[in-house]
Design a protein around this motif. Structure first.
Motif, PDB file in Angstrom:
ATOM      1  N   ILE A  95       0.715  -1.192   0.071  1.00 28.36           N
ATOM      2  CA  ILE A  95       0.075  -0.026   0.144  1.00 28.36           C
ATOM      3  C   ILE A  95       1.039   1.161   0.167  1.00 28.36           C
ATOM      4  CG2 ILE A  95      -1.551   1.455   1.351  1.00 28.36           C
ATOM      5  CD1 ILE A  95      -2.801  -1.447   2.399  1.00 28.36           C
ATOM      6  N   ILE A  96       2.060   1.132   0.654  1.00 29.05           N
ATOM      7  CA  ILE A  96       2.798   2.401   0.864  1.00 29.05           C
ATOM      8  C   ILE A  96       3.758   2.451  -0.384  1.00 29.05           C
ATOM      9  CG2 ILE A  96       4.797   3.342   2.001  1.00 29.05           C
ATOM     10  CD1 ILE A  96       3.639   1.770   4.682  1.00 29.05           C
ATOM     11  N   LEU A  97       3.916   1.670  -1.263  1.00 29.22           N
ATOM     12  CA  LEU A  97       4.894   1.694  -2.307  1.00 29.22           C
ATOM     13  C   LEU A  97       4.420   2.600  -3.187  1.00 29.22           C
ATOM     14  CD1 LEU A  97       6.336  -2.094  -2.998  1.00 29.22           C
ATOM     15  CD2 LEU A  97       7.490   0.028  -2.622  1.00 29.22           C
ATOM     16  N   PRO A  98       3.233   2.719  -3.563  1.00 26.89           N
ATOM     17  CA  PRO A  98       2.964   3.694  -4.731  1.00 26.89           C
ATOM     18  C   PRO A  98       3.341   5.152  -4.143  1.00 26.89           C
ATOM     19  CG  PRO A  98       1.199   2.009  -4.517  1.00 26.89           C
ATOM     20  CD  PRO A  98       2.037   1.953  -3.537  1.00 26.89           C
ATOM     21  N   THR A  99       3.413   5.344  -2.980  1.00 24.95           N
ATOM     22  CA  THR A  99       3.606   6.680  -2.541  1.00 24.95           C
ATOM     23  C   THR A  99       5.198   7.275  -2.870  1.00 24.95           C
ATOM     24  OG1 THR A  99       3.956   6.111  -0.217  1.00 24.95           O
ATOM     25  CG2 THR A  99       1.827   6.513  -0.692  1.00 24.95           C
ATOM     26  N   TRP A 100       6.016   5.986  -3.076  1.00 25.55           N
ATOM     27  CA  TRP A 100       7.356   6.446  -3.194  1.00 25.55           C
ATOM     28  C   TRP A 100       7.509   6.695  -4.741  1.00 25.55           C
ATOM     29  CZ3 TRP A 100       9.824   1.430  -0.670  1.00 25.55           C
ATOM     30  CH2 TRP A 100       9.634   1.303   0.598  1.00 25.55           C
ATOM     31  N   ILE A 101       6.458   6.577  -5.578  1.00 23.47           N
ATOM     32  CA  ILE A 101       6.639   6.782  -6.985  1.00 23.47           C
ATOM     33  C   ILE A 101       6.248   8.363  -7.195  1.00 23.47           C
ATOM     34  CG2 ILE A 101       5.921   6.257  -9.367  1.00 23.47           C
ATOM     35  CD1 ILE A 101       5.184   3.509  -8.082  1.00 23.47           C
ATOM     36  N   ASN A 102       7.152   8.928  -7.953  1.00 21.11           N
ATOM     37  CA  ASN A 102       7.014  10.386  -8.160  1.00 21.11           C
ATOM     38  C   ASN A 102       5.358  10.910  -8.854  1.00 21.11           C
ATOM     39  OD1 ASN A 102       6.811  12.987 -10.412  1.00 21.11           O
ATOM     40  ND2 ASN A 102       8.411  13.405  -8.919  1.00 21.11           N
ATOM     41  N   LEU A 103       4.855  11.750  -8.056  1.00 23.86           N
ATOM     42  CA  LEU A 103       3.305  11.857  -8.466  1.00 23.86           C
ATOM     43  C   LEU A 103       3.095  12.217 -10.019  1.00 23.86           C
ATOM     44  CD1 LEU A 103       0.462  12.668  -7.479  1.00 23.86           C
ATOM     45  CD2 LEU A 103       1.171  15.128  -7.052  1.00 23.86           C
ATOM     46  N   TYR A 147      -6.859   7.380  -6.036  1.00 24.78           N
ATOM     47  CA  TYR A 147      -5.595   6.549  -6.199  1.00 24.78           C
ATOM     48  C   TYR A 147      -4.862   7.017  -5.401  1.00 24.78           C
ATOM     49  CZ  TYR A 147      -1.676   4.076  -8.162  1.00 24.78           C
ATOM     50  OH  TYR A 147      -0.409   3.373  -8.331  1.00 24.78           O
ATOM     51  N   ILE A 148      -4.124   8.089  -5.841  1.00 23.20           N
ATOM     52  CA  ILE A 148      -3.147   8.616  -5.354  1.00 23.20           C
ATOM     53  C   ILE A 148      -3.288   8.956  -3.532  1.00 23.20           C
ATOM     54  CG2 ILE A 148      -1.924  10.889  -5.152  1.00 23.20           C
ATOM     55  CD1 ILE A 148      -2.145  11.328  -8.183  1.00 23.20           C
ATOM     56  N   PHE A 149      -4.259   9.468  -3.234  1.00 20.15           N
ATOM     57  CA  PHE A 149      -4.389   9.947  -1.785  1.00 20.15           C
ATOM     58  C   PHE A 149      -4.979   8.535  -0.805  1.00 20.15           C
ATOM     59  CE2 PHE A 149      -5.427  14.329  -3.371  1.00 20.15           C
ATOM     60  CZ  PHE A 149      -4.151  14.611  -2.802  1.00 20.15           C
ATOM     61  N   ILE A 150      -5.557   7.458  -1.638  1.00 17.67           N
ATOM     62  CA  ILE A 150      -6.130   6.521  -0.701  1.00 17.67           C
ATOM     63  C   ILE A 150      -4.951   5.869   0.245  1.00 17.67           C
ATOM     64  CG2 ILE A 150      -5.547   4.447  -2.225  1.00 17.67           C
ATOM     65  CD1 ILE A 150      -8.605   3.792  -1.741  1.00 17.67           C
ATOM     66  N   PRO A 151      -3.612   5.666   0.098  1.00 16.52           N
ATOM     67  CA  PRO A 151      -2.837   5.354   1.181  1.00 16.52           C
ATOM     68  C   PRO A 151      -2.927   6.104   2.243  1.00 16.52           C
ATOM     69  CG  PRO A 151      -1.759   5.157  -0.893  1.00 16.52           C
ATOM     70  CD  PRO A 151      -3.072   5.879  -1.057  1.00 16.52           C
ATOM     71  N   PHE A 152      -3.200   7.406   2.344  1.00 16.73           N
ATOM     72  CA  PHE A 152      -2.998   8.387   3.341  1.00 16.73           C
ATOM     73  C   PHE A 152      -4.461   8.212   4.240  1.00 16.73           C
ATOM     74  CE2 PHE A 152      -0.601  10.148   0.013  1.00 16.73           C
ATOM     75  CZ  PHE A 152       0.683  10.424   0.561  1.00 16.73           C
ATOM     76  N   MET A 153      -5.313   7.484   3.390  1.00 19.56           N
ATOM     77  CA  MET A 153      -6.558   7.466   4.243  1.00 19.56           C
ATOM     78  C   MET A 153      -6.541   6.087   5.157  1.00 19.56           C
ATOM     79  SD  MET A 153      -9.692   8.348   4.878  1.00 19.56           S
ATOM     80  CE  MET A 153     -10.158   9.731   3.731  1.00 19.56           C
ATOM     81  N   ILE A 154      -5.879   4.901   4.242  1.00 18.39           N
ATOM     82  CA  ILE A 154      -5.901   3.730   4.886  1.00 18.39           C
ATOM     83  C   ILE A 154      -5.099   3.630   5.982  1.00 18.39           C
ATOM     84  CG2 ILE A 154      -5.015   1.657   4.588  1.00 18.39           C
ATOM     85  CD1 ILE A 154      -6.057   1.592   1.506  1.00 18.39           C
ATOM     86  N   CYS A 199      -9.335  11.755   6.856  1.00 20.15           N
ATOM     87  CA  CYS A 199     -10.091  12.814   6.014  1.00 20.15           C
ATOM     88  C   CYS A 199      -9.289  13.904   6.242  1.00 20.15           C
ATOM     89  CB  CYS A 199     -11.451  12.785   6.655  1.00 20.15           C
ATOM     90  SG  CYS A 199     -12.573  11.717   6.598  1.00 20.15           S
ATOM     91  N   MET A 200      -8.610  14.491   7.036  1.00 19.25           N
ATOM     92  CA  MET A 200      -7.664  15.551   7.102  1.00 19.25           C
ATOM     93  C   MET A 200      -6.570  15.252   5.908  1.00 19.25           C
ATOM     94  SD  MET A 200      -7.434  16.933  10.899  1.00 19.25           S
ATOM     95  CE  MET A 200      -6.165  18.044  10.628  1.00 19.25           C
TER      96      MET A 200
END
Length: 270
Positions: A95-103, A147-154, A199-200
């Motif tokens: 779940i965290i891995l996609p956040t390591w990829i450039n936006l 898709y981009i923000f969902i890890p920060f919600m999970i 949510c924040m």
């Protein structure tokens, strides 16, 4: 003496806050007081309350709400299942891995996926539906943003669920509560802090999106973030761009104060 020693360690923190938080905000407020000719004026603030900018504000809130709502709808069941599966650390890593990829790379990947000759339209051709305009729509913008923000919600919801006392669930079942009642009366209220944090983490940055808006939605979605980008990079009206940024900062600060106050209230109730 110990208190003085501890206060010295806080100096780098205070310097960081002053240089990279307070100073930029003050600079934005300063620029918002000037027009294109460099004259001090409040016309920028008056212009913000015209129908054009008010519509942008409502649009920004609407899309930020949609992104947050869909992220929550997907993230809560995913986080709940994550707490019940084996190899939790592996799934968390995935779940965290996609956040390591450039936006920007992720955004361009979706341009290819949703494009005219992308895999989605190729699949539609196989089904006989024909090519569909998926890119440059509100749907594609919300989908990519979720898709981009969902890890920060999970992650915060997962953390709250992990801290949940399982004996309370057993007690609810012993008292005859159904699965839905247990979730509604026990699980969700006890994990509301994770929901608020998620949510924040999603709503606030979703309010100021501009790159995803520009690349995925084109001119179909115009938000406050897009307006700021246009004023600074296209029209060179730094005063109006700064004014929009001031209101955006104020909205974000107000949202954080409200959610922070409700969180303190929940703690006091406990």
């Amino acid at each position: 003496m110990k208190n003085k020693g501890k206060s010295y360690y806080l100096i780098p923190y205070y310097l960081w806050i002053a240089l990279f938080v307070i100073a930029p905000v003050v600079l934005v407020i300063y620029y918002s007081l000037f027009d294109l000719d460099g004259h001090i004026t409040l016309d920028n603030y008056v212009s913000f309350f015209t129908p054009v900018y008010l519509k942008m504000t409502l649009t920004s809130f609407w899309y930020a709400f949609l992104i947050t709502a869909f992220s929550l709808l997907v993230a809560y069941p995913a986080a709940y299942l994550l707490t019940r599966t084996k190899h939790k650390q592996l799934w968390l890593l995935l779940i965290i891995l996609p956040t390591w990829i450039n936006l920007l790379l992720k955004t361009y990947a979706f341009i290819g996926i949703f494009g005219t000759f992308g895999p989605i339209n190729n699949f539609f051709d196989l089904l006989g539906i024909g090519e569909q305009q998926i890119l440059f729509t509100g749907f594609s913008f919300v989908f990519v943003s979720v898709y981009i923000f969902i890890p920060f919600m999970i992650l915060p919801i997962y953390s709250a669920l992990e801290d949940l006392n399982l004996s309370l669930l057993d007690a609810a079942r012993d008292l005859g509560a159904s699965g839905w009642t247990t979730f509604r009366r026990v699980i969700f209220p006890l994990t509301i802090s994770g929901v608020r944090s998620g949510c924040m983490a999603v709503f606030i940055p979703a309010l100021s999106l501009f790159m995803i808006t520009r690349l995925i939605a084109g001119n179909r979605v115009i938000t406050l973030g897009t307006a700021i980008e246009q004023h600074f990079l296209v029209t060179q009206d730094w005063g109006m761009g700064s004014t929009v940024a001031v209101f955006l900062i104020a909205i974000m600060a107000l949202f954080m104060i409200i959610t922070g106050g409700s969180r303190k209230g929940a703690r006091n109730e406990k």
